[in-house]
Design an enzyme around this catalytic site. Sequence first.
Site, PDB file in Angstrom:
ATOM      1  N   PHE A   1      -4.269   2.801  42.654  1.00  0.00           N
ATOM      2  CA  PHE A   1      -4.309   4.250  42.483  1.00  0.00           C
ATOM      3  C   PHE A   1      -5.752   4.634  42.221  1.00  0.00           C
ATOM      4  O   PHE A   1      -6.564   3.802  41.800  1.00  0.00           O
ATOM      5  CB  PHE A   1      -3.409   4.674  41.311  1.00  0.00           C
ATOM      6  CG  PHE A   1      -2.184   5.443  41.726  1.00  0.00           C
ATOM      7  CD1 PHE A   1      -1.476   5.116  42.858  1.00  0.00           C
ATOM      8  CD2 PHE A   1      -1.716   6.491  40.948  1.00  0.00           C
ATOM      9  CE1 PHE A   1      -0.338   5.817  43.227  1.00  0.00           C
ATOM     10  CE2 PHE A   1      -0.587   7.201  41.298  1.00  0.00           C
ATOM     11  CZ  PHE A   1       0.102   6.874  42.449  1.00  0.00           C
TER      12      PHE A   1
ATOM     13  N   GLN B   1      -5.945  19.680  36.109  1.00  0.00           N
ATOM     14  CA  GLN B   1      -6.189  18.793  37.246  1.00  0.00           C
ATOM     15  C   GLN B   1      -5.618  19.384  38.533  1.00  0.00           C
ATOM     16  O   GLN B   1      -4.459  19.798  38.586  1.00  0.00           O
ATOM     17  CB  GLN B   1      -5.544  17.429  37.005  1.00  0.00           C
ATOM     18  CG  GLN B   1      -5.817  16.435  38.126  1.00  0.00           C
ATOM     19  CD  GLN B   1      -5.309  15.052  37.780  1.00  0.00           C
ATOM     20  OE1 GLN B   1      -4.131  14.762  37.959  1.00  0.00           O
ATOM     21  NE2 GLN B   1      -6.192  14.199  37.284  1.00  0.00           N
TER      22      GLN B   1
ATOM     23  N   LEU C   1       3.514  18.175  46.142  1.00  0.00           N
ATOM     24  CA  LEU C   1       2.649  17.004  46.130  1.00  0.00           C
ATOM     25  C   LEU C   1       2.912  16.076  47.308  1.00  0.00           C
ATOM     26  O   LEU C   1       4.058  15.771  47.635  1.00  0.00           O
ATOM     27  CB  LEU C   1       2.875  16.241  44.826  1.00  0.00           C
ATOM     28  CG  LEU C   1       1.788  15.262  44.423  1.00  0.00           C
ATOM     29  CD1 LEU C   1       0.485  15.994  44.155  1.00  0.00           C
ATOM     30  CD2 LEU C   1       2.226  14.488  43.185  1.00  0.00           C
TER      31      LEU C   1
ATOM     32  N   GLU D   1      -0.205  10.419  45.650  1.00  0.00           N
ATOM     33  CA  GLU D   1      -1.406   9.589  45.758  1.00  0.00           C
ATOM     34  C   GLU D   1      -1.091   8.218  46.332  1.00  0.00           C
ATOM     35  O   GLU D   1      -1.977   7.521  46.832  1.00  0.00           O
ATOM     36  CB  GLU D   1      -2.047   9.443  44.378  1.00  0.00           C
ATOM     37  CG  GLU D   1      -3.420   8.802  44.395  1.00  0.00           C
ATOM     38  CD  GLU D   1      -4.174   9.069  43.113  1.00  0.00           C
ATOM     39  OE1 GLU D   1      -4.735   8.118  42.559  1.00  0.00           O
ATOM     40  OE2 GLU D   1      -4.197  10.227  42.674  1.00  0.00           O
TER      41      GLU D   1
ATOM     42  N   ARG E   1      -7.066  13.312  34.362  1.00  0.00           N
ATOM     43  CA  ARG E   1      -6.052  12.271  34.190  1.00  0.00           C
ATOM     44  C   ARG E   1      -6.149  11.204  35.262  1.00  0.00           C
ATOM     45  O   ARG E   1      -6.254  11.501  36.447  1.00  0.00           O
ATOM     46  CB  ARG E   1      -4.649  12.889  34.203  1.00  0.00           C
ATOM     47  CG  ARG E   1      -3.550  11.837  34.059  1.00  0.00           C
ATOM     48  CD  ARG E   1      -2.186  12.460  33.905  1.00  0.00           C
ATOM     49  NE  ARG E   1      -1.750  13.190  35.078  1.00  0.00           N
ATOM     50  CZ  ARG E   1      -1.240  12.639  36.171  1.00  0.00           C
ATOM     51  NH1 ARG E   1      -1.175  11.309  36.280  1.00  0.00           N
ATOM     52  NH2 ARG E   1      -0.829  13.389  37.174  1.00  0.00           N
TER      53      ARG E   1
END
Length: 603
Positions: free
Chosen positions: A138, A256, A275, A278, A407
């Site tokens: 990540f 964020q 979203l 990621e 974050r």
Amino acid sequence: MSQRNEIAAADDAVSAEYETVDRRVLVVGAGAAGARAAIELVEQGVPPEDVLVIGKRGHGDAHTTWARGGINGALGTHDPEDDWTVHAADTLNEGHHINDPDAVEAVTERMPRLLRELDDWGMAYSRTEDGGIDQRYFGAQSFRRTAFAGDHTGESLLRTLVAKAQSLDIPYRENVLVSRLVTDGDGPDGRVLGAAGTDLDTGEFVVFDTDVVVLAAGGYTSLYKRHSSRDDENTGDGPALAYQAGAELMDMEFVQFHPTGMVGDRYGEDWDGRLVTEAVRGEGGRLFNSEGERFMEEYSPDQMELDARDVVARAIASEIEAGRGTENGGVYLDISHRDRSFIEERLPRMYERFDELGVDMAEEPVEVAPTAHYGMGGVAVDDAGETRVSGLYAIGETMAGVHGANRLGGNSLAETIAFGEVAGEAIAERLATAPDGRDSDDLHQHARVHLTDLARLAESDGAHDPVALLDEVRELLWDASGIRREADGIEAGLDRLRQVRERASDLAVGDRTSRSYEFAIDLGFALTVAESVLRGARERTESRGAHYRTDHTERDPEWRRNVRYERDSVGGMHLSTTPVDEPSEAVQAALDAGHELDYHQLE
């Protein structure tokens, strides 16, 4: 135990009955943080009938389910040199060193054990060939430490926690919106007495008589125009409730913006901002502008698409502003160089979602743009998750401290699990030494005043629609405190917010089961939270992490401080700053070692 009471109001038109529910611990919020806290309470010996978890949606329908990519913990599945101190160092680096080091270490040290505990409880992790818990890269992490369940990790996590809670007979109540916490004093002298709210199914008022309240009610990013939440969640309930009760907020200016939210006419309005996990980039997805250039080579040649979220989001915004974005105001995220079978196995939910929208991820890119995703700020708490109001705790995205200025991806779910356990342990110990018995007169006196106000709000015939005013808040926050900020724009945002506040005193609202009633209460939360975000953004005259000031572009060492917010004696918002503590020697050694992700290991 519950009973019915009558509001003794001078105006018969607003008289109404209310239900009283008596529990020692009330957990507000039914996502991962709330569920894990309740589980810990019962596992520590608190009888389940002394605990009640409430949510403003149906059971299991919490924002946790939208956290797809993974949950961090230094298991060392693929990289045995990883450990919790490196995880802590990565978290502090990503947070630009204004995190609370003790909170960071509480999370990172606990997570390897807690990931294995979830495995014992039946968590559906993706597995390595030898059956271990698989882990992926990540952004901004030195090693592969993000455990995952395909790309539906939050959904699988919450399902696991709900099943565990049900096995322990933990009571749960759905569709209750808490609108006020009741205390016996202001600020640090206060003690929580309970909470008041509305059953959204029946319209009946409810008062909770309790020793302890745990706020696990999420964050505040759906108060932005483009956001990754649903419109009726992450509306700032938790921070606003705590602030009104006398707790301090902290670091609210740090919001964020996830680099990859859905954008484009072909996806439809309902999917705008949602979203694109990621995990797509963690599995090798690449970003391209409209001219076919892989632009992260310019902005971050070493970490590329897996640099910190604030770096990637600003890079995308820069490409769009330079005219190299798509017609829909985005860029392209492409993972089609991976085999179809790989995408279907590792990213099943993403593949299915886009396939249903007519896009084959194995053949073509998807359009993405930054979207408001996570509030690093929240309620200021101590090492046990308790606020300065005695008996009031805040955990999960409602609390501040773990994430600092930005974050680390995969740390949101980790925080919910770790601080759910931390708070549960502390509260169980508290209850073991506290008498079981309360004088409830103050609770009912204060609750009746609030419920009378709610009764007047319901079916009010004012001039303004609360949904329209909420949308105005979202527009002004996006404009004034978005990815890029500057003094004049922030001041303009504060002026616009004052105008919205004036109109919010004259609302048109339906009955107590209507969506307009719920959104009218959300609007009250939004006004408090939006003011804190804007005033914090104005106060912090530097750029750090997710807070980027175009008129103060450099990070200022003198600003390695937390901004705190409290209600003053006349109800105004007072800001102050406090210095940040230093990490432990073990974590400092990991920081000094300088571990860093090398993106090119993926290629």
